[in-house]
Design an enzyme around this catalytic site. Structure first.
Site, PDB file in Angstrom:
ATOM      1  N   TYR A   1       9.418  28.004  50.183  1.00  0.00           N
ATOM      2  CA  TYR A   1       8.319  28.934  50.459  1.00  0.00           C
ATOM      3  C   TYR A   1       8.028  29.896  49.306  1.00  0.00           C
ATOM      4  O   TYR A   1       7.214  30.807  49.465  1.00  0.00           O
ATOM      5  CB  TYR A   1       8.662  29.795  51.687  1.00  0.00           C
ATOM      6  CG  TYR A   1       8.836  29.059  52.973  1.00  0.00           C
ATOM      7  CD1 TYR A   1       7.880  28.140  53.419  1.00  0.00           C
ATOM      8  CD2 TYR A   1       9.943  29.282  53.789  1.00  0.00           C
ATOM      9  CE1 TYR A   1       8.034  27.479  54.631  1.00  0.00           C
ATOM     10  CE2 TYR A   1      10.099  28.634  55.000  1.00  0.00           C
ATOM     11  CZ  TYR A   1       9.138  27.730  55.413  1.00  0.00           C
ATOM     12  OH  TYR A   1       9.293  27.078  56.615  1.00  0.00           O
TER      13      TYR A   1
ATOM     14  N   TYR B   1      16.093  31.520  59.307  1.00  0.00           N
ATOM     15  CA  TYR B   1      15.623  30.340  58.572  1.00  0.00           C
ATOM     16  C   TYR B   1      16.428  30.098  57.297  1.00  0.00           C
ATOM     17  O   TYR B   1      15.882  29.692  56.279  1.00  0.00           O
ATOM     18  CB  TYR B   1      14.132  30.464  58.256  1.00  0.00           C
ATOM     19  CG  TYR B   1      13.300  30.655  59.493  1.00  0.00           C
ATOM     20  CD1 TYR B   1      13.083  29.591  60.368  1.00  0.00           C
ATOM     21  CD2 TYR B   1      12.770  31.900  59.811  1.00  0.00           C
ATOM     22  CE1 TYR B   1      12.342  29.766  61.521  1.00  0.00           C
ATOM     23  CE2 TYR B   1      12.036  32.082  60.979  1.00  0.00           C
ATOM     24  CZ  TYR B   1      11.824  31.011  61.821  1.00  0.00           C
ATOM     25  OH  TYR B   1      11.099  31.190  62.976  1.00  0.00           O
TER      26      TYR B   1
ATOM     27  N   GLY C   1       5.285  36.473  64.331  1.00  0.00           N
ATOM     28  CA  GLY C   1       4.846  36.414  62.944  1.00  0.00           C
ATOM     29  C   GLY C   1       4.957  37.735  62.228  1.00  0.00           C
ATOM     30  O   GLY C   1       4.406  37.922  61.144  1.00  0.00           O
TER      31      GLY C   1
ATOM     32  N   ARG D   1      14.752  28.623  51.477  1.00  0.00           N
ATOM     33  CA  ARG D   1      13.505  29.391  51.521  1.00  0.00           C
ATOM     34  C   ARG D   1      12.920  29.714  50.140  1.00  0.00           C
ATOM     35  O   ARG D   1      11.704  29.602  49.947  1.00  0.00           O
ATOM     36  CB  ARG D   1      13.683  30.686  52.316  1.00  0.00           C
ATOM     37  CG  ARG D   1      14.003  30.461  53.802  1.00  0.00           C
ATOM     38  CD  ARG D   1      13.982  31.751  54.610  1.00  0.00           C
ATOM     39  NE  ARG D   1      12.603  32.163  54.858  1.00  0.00           N
ATOM     40  CZ  ARG D   1      12.010  33.172  54.252  1.00  0.00           C
ATOM     41  NH1 ARG D   1      12.661  33.880  53.345  1.00  0.00           N
ATOM     42  NH2 ARG D   1      10.759  33.475  54.542  1.00  0.00           N
TER      43      ARG D   1
ATOM     44  N   CYS E   1      21.877  19.237  42.226  1.00  0.00           N
ATOM     45  CA  CYS E   1      21.319  18.466  41.115  1.00  0.00           C
ATOM     46  C   CYS E   1      19.810  18.288  41.300  1.00  0.00           C
ATOM     47  O   CYS E   1      19.290  17.197  41.503  1.00  0.00           O
ATOM     48  CB  CYS E   1      22.017  17.118  41.020  1.00  0.00           C
ATOM     49  SG  CYS E   1      21.606  16.222  39.506  1.00  0.00           S
TER      50      CYS E   1
ATOM     51  N   PRO F   1       9.411  37.030  68.838  1.00  0.00           N
ATOM     52  CA  PRO F   1       9.926  37.319  67.495  1.00  0.00           C
ATOM     53  C   PRO F   1      11.187  36.534  67.195  1.00  0.00           C
ATOM     54  O   PRO F   1      12.067  36.384  68.044  1.00  0.00           O
ATOM     55  CB  PRO F   1      10.227  38.824  67.572  1.00  0.00           C
ATOM     56  CG  PRO F   1      10.548  39.059  69.015  1.00  0.00           C
ATOM     57  CD  PRO F   1       9.663  38.116  69.799  1.00  0.00           C
TER      58      PRO F   1
END
Length: 411
Positions: free
Chosen positions: A313, A367, A229, A309, A339, A271
């Site tokens: 997020y 990601y 994290g 992302r 679209c 990680p």
């Protein structure tokens, strides 16, 4: 023990990236293996005071087989969350015992497959734990604990809080003990992961305290797994996790735990983003410049089907115009061709953007491609890896044949 990094500076600059777009087209993902190695060694060095240390790359960040092979050769283990990632890890050359499988809400059938492959397994559900103990009482497993800690840069990537679907609450330890007694199942470790983009090391230390307290009641453990994290910088002067401050505290507390526990066990970190995020560049071409009454849009040949992302997020990714690096700065909203509302960067200050320019979206190693899709029936892009100063195509751009491959026509 400190690990040395070979003195090979990355050759990735604006001109080189533009050359890659001319060679491979856009949109294009580019990964710098030099940066991946640098981050891996930085992690090893930060925690070099821990005698038994394992670094497992969290491969959900980027599962390209070449990146897995590269990290395997560096000595990394592998953190996986699906049986498909387990199979990719085995194909990349990882020994089964260097792969940890930590699934969530999967069936016992998928976990049985992991047993057949011989990998390590972390379970995070009392029901599955009980079933596993009935089927495999002699196959030691780890337990993922929910420490009830709210941490992470976004609510969607905070996974250790009380209402999270991940982990077994540490208040349910008596239930775990009952299952172990009833089935004879052996526990080899405890695991924790509270979220992503964590800059405050207090969250890690709070979780460590809970893990250490929990582990004291379980003899003969082999490992404690802290997950990961760690926050990486996404912009200039951005905050990030202070690995060395964290290491100073964790090392001291871990040594104290091992002394009280009576055994020198292994400490694991997992990680993913920390290892690969900064190695990645996403290169797109500008299709159109569109002026409205209030906004100047730069529309590019990609969308959230390739990099979700920012939309998913509210993540920030630095955007540079590498075709016009000395241009005057203006404000643009950089959008894609999907679209839907499809925004990479809202009201960004970027060097003057012209139709045909190449934009570079940074921190695209983690990601990004791994969360891509074929939405709007768009092809997923190519991936290139820079290794030993040379560029290699490591995934071909999709074609219509790829979209149709699994379709069965009935009309």
């Amino acid at each position: 023990m400190m690990y040395e990094l070979e003195n090979k500076n990355s050759s990735v600059d604006k001109e080189y990236l533009i050359g890659l777009t001319q060679k491979y087209g856009t949109p294009l993902y580019v990964y710098d293996s030099c940066k991946i190695k640098k981050q891996y060694i930085k992690m090893k060095n930060a925690f070099s005071g821990i005698k038994n240390l394992i670094i497992n790359y969290a491969c959900k960040a980027n599962t390209n087989l070449n990146i897995l092979k590269f990290l395997q050769k560096l000595g990394s283990g592998l953190d996986t969350v699906s049986i498909q990632e387990v199979e990719l890890g085995l194909k990349a050359g990882f020994h089964p015992k260097k792969i940890i499988f930590t699934p969530n809400c999967v069936s016992i059938q998928e976990i049985k497959k992991a047993v057949d492959f011989g990998v390590r397994i972390n379970l995070d559900n009392l029901s599955i734990l009980e079933k596993f103990g009935e089927f495999y009482p002699d196959y030691a497993v780890g337990i993922r604990i929910n420490p009830h800690i709210m941490a992470g840069g976004n609510s969607k990537i905070s996974v250790g809080h009380v209402d999270s679907k991940f982990g077994i609450s540490y208040y349910q330890i008596p239930h775990i003990k009952r299952i172990l007694k009833n089935t004879g199942l052996k526990i080899e470790g405890f695991h924790m992961h509270t979220g992503s983009d964590i800059s405050n090391i207090k969250s890690f230390l709070e979780g460590a305290k809970i893990l250490f307290q929990t582990a004291m009641d379980f003899p003969n453990l082999d490992y404690i797994d802290f997950g990961s994290g760690f926050k990486v910088p996404y912009k200039k002067n951005d905050i990030k996790t202070d690995l060395y401050s964290l290491s100073f505290s964790i090392t001291r507390k871990f040594e104290e735990f091992c002394k009280n526990y009576g055994n020198q066990i292994t400490l694991i970190f997992e990680p993913g983003k920390f290892i690969v995020s900064e190695s990645g560049y996403f290169l797109v071409s500008v299709n159109v410049i569109k002026h409205t009454t209030s906004t100047v849009f730069a529309g590019v040949d990609s969308g959230f089907n390739h990099l979700i992302r920012p939309m998913f997020y509210d993540a920030y990714h630095c955007i540079e115009n590498i075709s016009n690096p000395n241009g005057h700065f203006h404000f643009y909203t950089v959008v894609g061709y999907i679209c839907e509302s499809d925004t990479f960067g809202l009201n960004r200050k970027v060097q003057e953007i012209r139709e045909g320019d190449i934009l570079c979206i940074k921190n695209a190693g983690a990601y990004c491609f791994s969360m891509s899709s074929n939405y709007n029936s768009r092809y997923r892009p190519s991936e290139v890896m820079i290794f030993n100063g040379k560029d290699f195509l490591i995934r071909k751009r999709e074609t219509m044949q790829d979209l149709l491959r699994n379709i069965i026509e009935i009309l």
